[in-house]
Design an enzyme around this catalytic site. Structure first.
Site, PDB file in Angstrom:
ATOM      1  N   ASN A   1      -0.284  -5.402  -2.736  1.00  0.00           N
ATOM      2  CA  ASN A   1      -1.364  -4.902  -3.583  1.00  0.00           C
ATOM      3  C   ASN A   1      -1.738  -5.975  -4.585  1.00  0.00           C
ATOM      4  O   ASN A   1      -0.880  -6.695  -5.079  1.00  0.00           O
ATOM      5  CB  ASN A   1      -0.857  -3.692  -4.384  1.00  0.00           C
ATOM      6  CG  ASN A   1      -1.303  -2.373  -3.799  1.00  0.00           C
ATOM      7  OD1 ASN A   1      -2.083  -2.326  -2.848  1.00  0.00           O
ATOM      8  ND2 ASN A   1      -0.815  -1.289  -4.366  1.00  0.00           N
TER       9      ASN A   1
ATOM     10  N   ARG B   1      12.598   4.208   2.781  1.00  0.00           N
ATOM     11  CA  ARG B   1      13.926   3.768   3.199  1.00  0.00           C
ATOM     12  C   ARG B   1      15.004   4.642   2.587  1.00  0.00           C
ATOM     13  O   ARG B   1      14.916   5.058   1.441  1.00  0.00           O
ATOM     14  CB  ARG B   1      14.134   2.307   2.766  1.00  0.00           C
ATOM     15  CG  ARG B   1      15.385   1.666   3.360  1.00  0.00           C
ATOM     16  CD  ARG B   1      15.319   0.172   3.216  1.00  0.00           C
ATOM     17  NE  ARG B   1      15.407  -0.240   1.830  1.00  0.00           N
ATOM     18  CZ  ARG B   1      16.553  -0.416   1.172  1.00  0.00           C
ATOM     19  NH1 ARG B   1      17.704  -0.199   1.765  1.00  0.00           N
ATOM     20  NH2 ARG B   1      16.546  -0.825  -0.083  1.00  0.00           N
TER      21      ARG B   1
ATOM     22  N   LYS C   1     -10.762  -2.821  -1.987  1.00  0.00           N
ATOM     23  CA  LYS C   1      -9.502  -2.115  -2.263  1.00  0.00           C
ATOM     24  C   LYS C   1      -9.093  -2.307  -3.721  1.00  0.00           C
ATOM     25  O   LYS C   1      -8.678  -1.357  -4.388  1.00  0.00           O
ATOM     26  CB  LYS C   1      -8.397  -2.616  -1.332  1.00  0.00           C
ATOM     27  CG  LYS C   1      -7.061  -1.911  -1.574  1.00  0.00           C
ATOM     28  CD  LYS C   1      -6.066  -2.239  -0.501  1.00  0.00           C
ATOM     29  CE  LYS C   1      -4.769  -1.457  -0.548  1.00  0.00           C
ATOM     30  NZ  LYS C   1      -4.298  -0.938  -1.788  1.00  0.00           N
TER      31      LYS C   1
ATOM     32  N   SER D   1       1.236   3.667  -6.609  1.00  0.00           N
ATOM     33  CA  SER D   1       2.332   2.703  -6.728  1.00  0.00           C
ATOM     34  C   SER D   1       2.589   2.349  -8.196  1.00  0.00           C
ATOM     35  O   SER D   1       3.726   2.143  -8.613  1.00  0.00           O
ATOM     36  CB  SER D   1       2.010   1.450  -5.917  1.00  0.00           C
ATOM     37  OG  SER D   1       0.694   1.012  -6.184  1.00  0.00           O
TER      38      SER D   1
HETATM   39  O1  PAF Z   1      -1.602   1.618  -4.878  1.00  0.00           O
HETATM   40  C1  PAF Z   1      -1.631   2.750  -4.378  1.00  0.00           C
HETATM   41  O2  PAF Z   1      -0.838   3.632  -4.670  1.00  0.00           O
HETATM   42  C2  PAF Z   1      -2.673   3.053  -3.313  1.00  0.00           C
HETATM   43  O3  PAF Z   1      -3.330   1.876  -2.981  1.00  0.00           O
HETATM   44  C3  PAF Z   1      -3.697   4.133  -3.687  1.00  0.00           C
HETATM   45  C4  PAF Z   1      -4.956   3.981  -2.913  1.00  0.00           C
HETATM   46  C5  PAF Z   1      -4.004   4.152  -5.163  1.00  0.00           C
HETATM   47  C6  PAF Z   1      -3.186   5.487  -3.240  1.00  0.00           C
HETATM   48  O4  PAF Z   1      -1.994   5.895  -3.810  1.00  0.00           O
END
Ligand code: PAF
Length: 285
Positions: A94, A121, A172, A242
Site C-alpha cells: 500500500n 496467518r 487506489k 489496514s
Molecule cells: O488499506 C486498506 O485497508 C484497503 O486498501 C481498503 C480499500 C481501505 C479497504 O479496507
C-alpha cells in the site's frame, strides 16, 4: 535466477508460492540463514507446503518487496550493497514513495504491483481468503513485462500485466487517502464512512483536495475520488482498514506513504492540502 523476498507476511508468502510454482527459486532476505516453513491453504481445500530458504548473503538480482511501506527503508537500507545494478524489483505494498529516500543502484527495473488478494496467518498456516485481480506494471508503461515476470504471470491467479500502473496506483492511493485515516482516527469499520454526516464531510474534503492535486499531476485525471471512496467503503463495509489495524496494534501507520505522499507532491507544486496535513499530523508515522 534466485528471487529474494523482503517481507514474508501474508502477501509475501502468497507471491513466494507463485514463484515456487513457476519454478523460480525464492529465499528470504535479511532474516538470517534459517529456512521458514509455511503451509498455504486455499478455500477449496487445496494446500501447498512451502519452504522458504534462508538468506545466503548473495548478490540480489531479483527482489520482491512486500514489507509495509513504513518499514521498507529501514529493512532495505542494509541490503543496498548487495543489490545488483539493473536488478529487477517487484514492489507490492500500500502507498507510494517507500523507496524514494534510498540511494538505489543504477538501472533498476521496478515493477509495481497492486493486489486486492487477501490471506491471514495462524502460526505456520497461511489461509488464502481470496485471489482477486493483481495488476503488475512498470511506471514507464512498458507494453511487455520483463521475462521473469512474463514467466510468473501464468502461475499467479488473477494477475495481469498493466500498461497504466501509475494511473491505477493513483486511483487506489486516492481512495486509501480518504478511507484509511478516517477509519483509523474514528476507530470505525470502512462502512461507517457512508452513514455519518461528519465523516462524509471529512471524506469530501480529503477527496476534493486529492482530486485538485491529481488534476495538476495529470490533466486527464478522472476525478470523483469521493464517489469512488464511498463505493469502496460500501463494498468493504465490515472490513477494518489496514491503517485502523495498525493504530489498534500500536504500530506505525502507512500515513507517510499515502496522505504524506500527496503532501510531498503538493509541496513541490506550491499547493496546500490542509485536510491531508491534519491527517498526517494526527496519525503515527
Ligand atoms: O488499506 C486498506 O485497508 C484497503 O486498501 C481498503 C480499500 C481501505 C479497504 O479496507
Amino acid at each position: 535466477m534466485t528471487w529474494y523476498l523482503l517481507g514474508a507476511g501474508n502477501i509475501g508468502t502468497l507471491v513466494a508460492s507463485y514463484l515456487a510454482r513457476a519454478g523460480q527459486p525464492v529465499r528470504r532476505v535479511g532474516r538470517g540463514p534459517a529456512p521458514l516453513q509455511r503451509n498455504l491453504l486455499w478455500p477449496d481445500g487445496r494446500h501447498q507446503a512451502l519452504t522458504l530458504a534462508g538468506d545466503d548473503g548473495g548478490l540480489i538480482q531479483r527482489l520482491v518487496i512486500t514489507t509495509k511501506a513504513q518499514d521498507t527503508a529501514d529493512a532495505l537500507r542494509p541490503l543496498l550493497p548487495r543489490l545488483a545494478n539493473g536488478a529487477l524489483l517487484l514492489r507490492l505494498q500500500n502507498g507510494l514513495g517507500s523507496l524514494d529516500a534510498l540511494p538505489l543502484p543504477e538501472g533498476l527495473q521496478q515493477v509495481e504491483g497492486l493486489t486486492t488478494s487477501g490471506a491471514w496467518r495462524d502460526g505456520a498456516q497461511v489461509q488464502v481468503v481470496a485471489e482477486n485481480d493483481t495488476l503488475l506494471g512498470l511506471a514507464q508503461g512498458d507494453p511487455e513485462p520483463p521475462a521473469d515476470i512474463a514467466a510468473l504471470l501464468p502461475h499467479w491467479p488473477g494477475a495481469r500485466w498493466c500498461t497504466d500502473i501509475r494511473r491505477q496506483q493513483w486511483l487506489k492511493l486516492s481512495v486509501n487517502a480518504v478511507i484509511n485515516p478516517i477509519t483509523a482516527l474514528n476507530d470505525c469499520p470502512n462502512g461507517a464512512l457512508c452513514d455519518d454526516p461528519a465523516r462524509q464531510q471529512q471524506a469530501r474534503a480529503l477527496a476534493d483536495e486529492a482530486d485538485a492535486l491529481f488534476h495538476r499531476l495529470d490533466p486527464d485525471w478522472p476525478g470523483d475520488t469521493y464517489g469512488r471512496a464511498l463505493a469502496v467503503a460500501r463494498a468493504t463495509a465490515a472490513n477494518m482498514s489496514s491503517m485502523r489495524a495498525d493504530v489498534r496494534a500500536g504500530q506505525r501507520t502507512e500515513i507517510a506513504y499515502i496522505n504524506g505522499w500527496l503532501l510531498r507532491q503538493a509541496d513541490q507544486l506550491g499547493m496546500s492540502l490542509p485536510a491531508h496535513r491534519l491527517m498526517v499530523a494526527a496519525l503515527p508515522a
